[in-house]
Design an enzyme around this catalytic site. Structure first.
Site, PDB file in Angstrom:
ATOM      1  N   HIS A   1       0.858  -1.199   0.000  1.00  0.00           N
ATOM      2  CA  HIS A   1       0.000   0.000   0.000  1.00  0.00           C
ATOM      3  C   HIS A   1       0.890   1.245   0.000  1.00  0.00           C
ATOM      4  O   HIS A   1       0.864   2.034   0.943  1.00  0.00           O
ATOM      5  CB  HIS A   1      -0.951   0.018   1.200  1.00  0.00           C
TER       6      HIS A   1
ATOM      7  N   HIS B   1      -9.846 -11.238  -6.623  1.00  0.00           N
ATOM      8  CA  HIS B   1      -9.619  -9.870  -6.147  1.00  0.00           C
ATOM      9  C   HIS B   1      -8.745  -9.167  -7.165  1.00  0.00           C
ATOM     10  O   HIS B   1      -7.757  -9.738  -7.648  1.00  0.00           O
ATOM     11  CB  HIS B   1      -8.912  -9.965  -4.777  1.00  0.00           C
TER      12      HIS B   1
ATOM     13  N   GLU C   1      -6.872  -6.397  -6.890  1.00  0.00           N
ATOM     14  CA  GLU C   1      -5.703  -5.608  -6.499  1.00  0.00           C
ATOM     15  C   GLU C   1      -4.460  -6.175  -7.174  1.00  0.00           C
ATOM     16  O   GLU C   1      -4.349  -7.387  -7.427  1.00  0.00           O
ATOM     17  CB  GLU C   1      -5.546  -5.580  -4.967  1.00  0.00           C
TER      18      GLU C   1
ATOM     19  N   ASP D   1      -1.532  -7.005  -6.482  1.00  0.00           N
ATOM     20  CA  ASP D   1      -0.708  -8.109  -5.982  1.00  0.00           C
ATOM     21  C   ASP D   1      -1.302  -9.468  -6.347  1.00  0.00           C
ATOM     22  O   ASP D   1      -0.632 -10.493  -6.211  1.00  0.00           O
ATOM     23  CB  ASP D   1      -0.475  -7.994  -4.468  1.00  0.00           C
TER      24      ASP D   1
ATOM     25  N   HIS E   1     -10.871  -7.784   0.600  1.00  0.00           N
ATOM     26  CA  HIS E   1     -10.446  -6.529   1.143  1.00  0.00           C
ATOM     27  C   HIS E   1     -10.962  -5.317   0.370  1.00  0.00           C
ATOM     28  O   HIS E   1     -10.943  -4.188   0.876  1.00  0.00           O
ATOM     29  CB  HIS E   1      -8.915  -6.609   1.181  1.00  0.00           C
TER      30      HIS E   1
ATOM     31  N   ASP F   1      -7.322 -12.553   0.234  1.00  0.00           N
ATOM     32  CA  ASP F   1      -6.656 -11.820   1.323  1.00  0.00           C
ATOM     33  C   ASP F   1      -7.066 -12.349   2.709  1.00  0.00           C
ATOM     34  O   ASP F   1      -6.258 -12.350   3.650  1.00  0.00           O
ATOM     35  CB  ASP F   1      -6.998 -10.326   1.257  1.00  0.00           C
TER      36      ASP F   1
ATOM     37  N   TYR G   1      -1.524  -8.293  10.115  1.00  0.00           N
ATOM     38  CA  TYR G   1      -2.293  -8.143   8.876  1.00  0.00           C
ATOM     39  C   TYR G   1      -3.737  -7.755   9.192  1.00  0.00           C
ATOM     40  O   TYR G   1      -4.279  -6.803   8.640  1.00  0.00           O
ATOM     41  CB  TYR G   1      -2.243  -9.472   8.124  1.00  0.00           C
TER      42      TYR G   1
ATOM     43  N   HIS H   1      -1.873 -14.820   0.424  1.00  0.00           N
ATOM     44  CA  HIS H   1      -0.596 -14.367   0.986  1.00  0.00           C
ATOM     45  C   HIS H   1      -0.194 -15.329   2.097  1.00  0.00           C
ATOM     46  O   HIS H   1      -1.011 -15.652   2.970  1.00  0.00           O
ATOM     47  CB  HIS H   1      -0.718 -12.975   1.624  1.00  0.00           C
TER      48      HIS H   1
HETATM   49 FE1  FEO Z   1      -6.078  -6.644  -1.253  1.00  0.00          FE
HETATM   50 FE2  FEO Z   1      -3.512  -8.807  -1.226  1.00  0.00          FE
HETATM   51  O1  FEO Z   1      -4.522  -7.420  -1.849  1.00  0.00           O
END
Ligand code: FEO
Length: 491
Positions: A23, A79, A81, A83, A147, A166, A194, A227
């Site tokens: 982020h 998702h 995002e 990553d 997320h 996530d 996290y 992750h």
């Molecule tokens: Fe919301 Fe791992 O990205």
């Protein structure tokens, strides 16, 4: 490189042990991370999520060593995002028109990032399923705000694996993939870091989503996050932790953080922490300088705390910028059921403490009166700070305190303390003009007719003859906090 997960499922993700920021630079990673992508080879070949865009080339290279890319029947994007969907563009250059299963909201964010509205999107909702052959189905569960609005989870029947993206993940890089293979303390530390830094604002949604998923009565043999590790040993443990963390979590802990121009506010923090410990040795007290220590570690400690004390020197009649930044973060994280207070040193005005107090109140904390010290705290000011800490400890105690009355500071004498004084030694009301002295911190009254025999001060000792080492028997402060008791008639 691939790692076998279960039956026809393989991990085809990317480890990233070098990464330090997420982020932007807002989330500091102390243990790296991984971007987990999974390959299912049933009658259909399905890729679930990709990896961070920085690893697109390596991701495709690894994948091609495993399969012919053209054999991929569809891609699930849980998702958007970067990553997780960052490698989509490179992948779809090789296999255009491959169906992408995602939520309606994900189309907006995927197109917003990759600028390819022509991609072959297949919108899914909670309960929709995709037959992958061999008697197995992928079942989709929307998980908005866990997320992003586009987030979803995907469940594989038969193997009972939940691809949670996530949720239940952690920024943690290890050569081992499964939860039972890694250091458990490190793992849970990273899970909490996290959750506290990223998911706290969505705690209500976390609880609701978990209850919704549990209501399906689906067996969950593994939780394959996007992750960190895959939960294969007792995956229910992280679900239980999430339910606990989402329920206004707190421990018997107080976090103190501050910034200090000339060390004066730091001295106050030190004395306040000592005062808390005087009264409640069991409470964990964690002290941080926001300009020098890991912000995310501080926020994780706030998450774990029943209360927080925030200090700042006054600079240009406002708080120091790093403290202001922390308060902005704390406001965004929307902590609930926590107490707070402000403190700080000032020179010619004390605006920082007032502003911190207002910000903490606006952020939903139950606030106590702030504490200001002019210039560098002297011995008297340090004793007042320590007494402030003692009072905080008592007010915020989660358990009965087993302390001697001498150690406790009360704004007004408490009945429990007054009974500790033998009846014959209780101060009598004399009326204005008597020689009694009152402790301005805790209101304990020194009556010369009684003295303080516990400290060798005999009855009949005038205040001027009381030795300088005398300490208020209730709050432990010295003679300099005593004043003439002008309202002795109410003693
Ligand atoms: Fe919301 Fe791992 O990205």
């Amino acid at each position: 490189m691939t790692i076998h997960v279960k039956n026809n499922i393989h991990w085809v993700g990317q480890r990233d042990w070098e990464v330090q920021d997420f982020h932007g630079t807002e989330f500091k990673m102390t243990k790296g991370t991984s971007y987990n992508s999974y390959l299912l080879r049933e009658e259909k070949t399905v890729l679930i999520d990709t990896v961070d865009h920085r690893f697109s080339h390596q991701f495709l290279q690894n994948l091609e060593m495993e399969i012919d890319l053209k054999s991929i029947d569809c891609i699930v994007v849980n998702h958007a995002e970067e990553d997780h969907s960052g490698a989509l563009a490179a992948l779809l250059e090789r296999i255009p028109n491959t169906p992408i299963y995602c939520t309606e909201a994900a189309i907006d964010s995927i197109v917003g990032h990759h600028h390819h509205p022509e991609w072959n999107f297949k919108t899914v909702k909670t309960g929709d399923s995709l037959d992958v052959g061999n008697g197995k189905q992928l079942v989709f569960v929307e998980a908005p705000m866990l997320h992003w609005p586009d987030s979803m989870m995907t469940y594989l029947t038969g193997d009972a694996v939940l691809f949670s993206n996530d949720a239940f993940g952690q920024h943690y890089c290890d050569e081992h993939l499964f939860n039972d293979e890694v250091d458990q303390t490190e793992l849970m530390d990273q899970c909490l870091r996290y959750y506290s830094n990223i998911l706290t604002p969505f705690s209500n949604l976390v609880t609701a989503k978990i209850k919704e998923v549990l209501s399906f009565n689906l067996p969950v043999d593994m939780i394959a996050t996007s992750h960190g590790i895959v939960w294969r040993d007792n995956p229910a443990q992280i679900i239980e932790k999430y339910l606990e963390w989402a329920d206004d979590y707190q421990e018997d802990r107080i976090t103190i953080f501050y910034d200090s121009m000339s060390n004066n506010t730091r001295m106050m923090a030190d004395a306040i922490a000592q005062g808390i410990h005087d009264v409640d040795p069991a409470v964990a007290v964690k002290v941080f300088n926001v300009s020098r220590q890991d912000k995310n570690e501080i926020l994780a400690n706030v998450f774990r705390s029943k209360g927080v004390l925030v200090g700042s020197s006054t600079m240009n009649n406002v708080m120091m910028p790093k403290v202001a930044g922390m308060l902005e973060e704390i406001t965004g994280l929307r902590f609930k059921q926590k107490k707070a207070g402000a403190f700080g040193s000032y020179g010619w005005n004390g605006g920082a403490v007032d502003r911190i107090h207002s910000r903490l109140t606006d952020a939903g904390f139950e606030t106590v009166a702030g504490l200001k010290t002019k210039w560098r705290p002297d011995g008297k000011a340090m004793r007042i700070c320590r007494a402030h800490g003692q009072q905080i400890a008592k007010q915020w105690a989660l358990h009965e305190l087993n302390v001697q009355p001498m150690q406790v500071v009360e704004a007004e004498p408490a009945p429990a303390l007054s009974v500790a004084v033998p009846e014959k030694q209780k101060p009598q009301a004399h009326g204005a003009g008597c020689d009694c002295m009152i402790c301005t911190v805790c209101n304990w009254v020194y009556d010369p007719e009684i003295g303080e025999p516990n400290q060798g001060v005999e009855p009949g000792t005038a205040w001027g003859d009381v030795p300088d080492y005398f300490l208020c028997p209730e709050c432990n402060l010295g003679k300099d906090v005593f004043a003439v008791h002008t309202r002795c008639e109410v003693a």
